[in-house]
Design an enzyme around this catalytic site. Structure first.
Site: not given
Length: 206
Positions: A114-116
């Site tokens: 997700a965030c990466v």
């Protein structure tokens, strides 16, 4: 001579969601190994004077602050808190990265799926050359972590490791201004390689 390598003058280090609440869900790597790799990367950034941007999310409701051991490695870096998963869609985070003036980004964080991935894909789409430090990123499962890395790689994002980043930035052990700092990081976090460096210092005389 121009080389296609990372240099202390051309890259910035980005930490995204290095938080305990997210580390609880990591299944792709031993959590202590992941934390140690992230600390080694942070210390590498400091030794080579890289601009460092850190961002966190949901600090008050679930994830908590940036992991204390990592924060101690970079005490001068204040994490930018945000609400959305994609840090690139947060105006404050994106502007902080832009203000580094660097076009090569080294990205470490959680979760890989997700965030990466969202940050890496978005920054790459906007013209940045992105390097994901895979052994300083954690995913929910090994399979989903690897699939996320593969998706990013297929989009032109480079995969690397913290030790390659350090060695690539140092490149020559006669670079005395960073020699002691780089060597200390390898000795502390570099496993057998670090043991060998310590041995050579203590036992092999010039």
């Amino acid at each position: 001579m121009s080389l296609p390598l990372l240099d202390r003058t051309n890259c910035a280090l980005i930490f995204v969601d290095q938080q305990a609440g997210l580390a609880f869900g990591v299944g792709s790597e031993d959590r202590q190994v992941l934390l140690n790799n992230s600390i080694a990367l942070a210390k590498t950034g400091k030794v080579f004077g890289l601009p460092i941007v850190a961002s966190t999310s949901a600090t008050k409701v679930y994830s908590g602050p940036m992991m204390p051991a990592l924060q101690r490695a970079i005490p001068e870096v204040a994490a930018i808190d945000r609400r959305n998963m994609n840090a690139w869609e947060d105006d404050t985070v994106r502007e902080a990265i832009i203000q580094t003036g660097r076009k090569k980004l080294l990205v470490s964080g959680m979760l890989t799926e997700a965030c990466v991935s969202f940050l890496a894909l978005s920054a790459a789409n906007d013209g940045y050359e992105v390097f994901v430090v895979g052994d300083a990123c954690g995913g929910l499962t090994l399979r989903s972590h690897e699939l996320a890395l593969t998706r990013m790689q297929s989009a032109g994002i480079h995969m690397t490791s913290w030790i390659q980043v350090l060695l690539e930035l140092q490149r020559d052990w006669t670079r005395h201004d960073t020699y002691d700092g780089a060597r200390a990081i390898v000795e502390e976090f570099g496993g057998g390689y670090g043991i060998g460096l310590a041995y050579s210092r203590d036992m092999i005389k010039p």
